[in-house]
Design a protein around this motif. Sequence first.
Motif, PDB file in Angstrom:
ATOM      1  N   ASN A 160     -35.314  10.249  67.859  1.00 12.48           N
ATOM      2  CA  ASN A 160     -35.146   8.825  67.606  1.00 12.48           C
ATOM      3  C   ASN A 160     -35.473   8.008  68.849  1.00 12.48           C
ATOM      4  O   ASN A 160     -35.146   8.409  69.975  1.00 12.48           O
ATOM      5  N   THR A 162     -34.567   4.773  70.794  1.00 13.93           N
ATOM      6  CA  THR A 162     -33.399   3.878  70.852  1.00 13.93           C
ATOM      7  C   THR A 162     -33.647   2.728  71.824  1.00 13.93           C
ATOM      8  O   THR A 162     -34.499   2.801  72.701  1.00 13.93           O
ATOM      9  N   GLU A 177     -33.420   0.793  66.592  1.00 14.33           N
ATOM     10  CA  GLU A 177     -33.605   2.238  66.641  1.00 14.33           C
ATOM     11  C   GLU A 177     -34.599   2.616  65.553  1.00 14.33           C
ATOM     12  O   GLU A 177     -34.584   2.048  64.463  1.00 14.33           O
ATOM     13  N   SER A 179     -36.514   6.067  63.634  1.00  7.50           N
ATOM     14  CA  SER A 179     -36.528   7.511  63.451  1.00  7.50           C
ATOM     15  C   SER A 179     -37.709   7.911  62.568  1.00  7.50           C
ATOM     16  O   SER A 179     -38.279   7.071  61.867  1.00  7.50           O
ATOM     17  N   PHE A 199     -38.154   0.365  75.384  1.00 10.42           N
ATOM     18  CA  PHE A 199     -37.161   1.213  74.727  1.00 10.42           C
ATOM     19  C   PHE A 199     -36.459   2.060  75.782  1.00 10.42           C
ATOM     20  O   PHE A 199     -36.965   2.254  76.891  1.00 10.42           O
TER      21      PHE A 199
END
Length: 211
Positions: A160, A162, A177, A179, A199
């Motif tokens: 992921n 984040t 976030e 994924s 990020f």
Amino acid sequence: MKVIIFTNGEYKSKDFYETYINKVKADYLICADGGANFARELKLKPNIIIGDMDSITAETSEYYKAVQLEMYPQKKDETDTELAIMHAIKRGADKVIVLGGLGSRMDHSIANIYLLKRFTDVNIEAEIVNENNQIRLLGKTTELNFPIGTIVSILPIGENVTGLTITGFEYPISAGEMSVDKPYGISNVVNKKTQRISFEKGLLMVIVAAD
């Protein structure tokens, strides 16, 4: 130093690559094995040809007999493209463009995209380019300068991503976030001259694709 790598992949439009290469003006050309066949079609002289030489034609080998050759056994752990990437890094490249890295062989296409991480790990700007796609990986905060109106997809690779914040796009993200099972970064649109993608953790793939 700006480097172009020709892989033994798919090249549909000779005109596209002639125009693109003239625009890029690379300092150093690497052919990964059969990538030399297409470089020959473009009448380019590579600085080096690297690989196990199982896909370069006899005619191309003869044509480039004066070019440096770095030959490897067919049974090896690296693909010819990976060997070319390793050579580009060793030569001190600061920008690398991989041509022929995408095609009908999905396994090779995905592997070549993964190989871009070799460049992000050492802070080298790199991308795979063909007639319809421009693909790069981001491992850190990056500013981009795509023209306003460009359609850009921003997708996670692996874990992921984040703390994702993007600006300069029609659909901004703030401390989000992303994924692999929720890739909502598809088909965003540039609306500012400068775009910023930041990020905290993860790896992103940025794709500019044309129909």
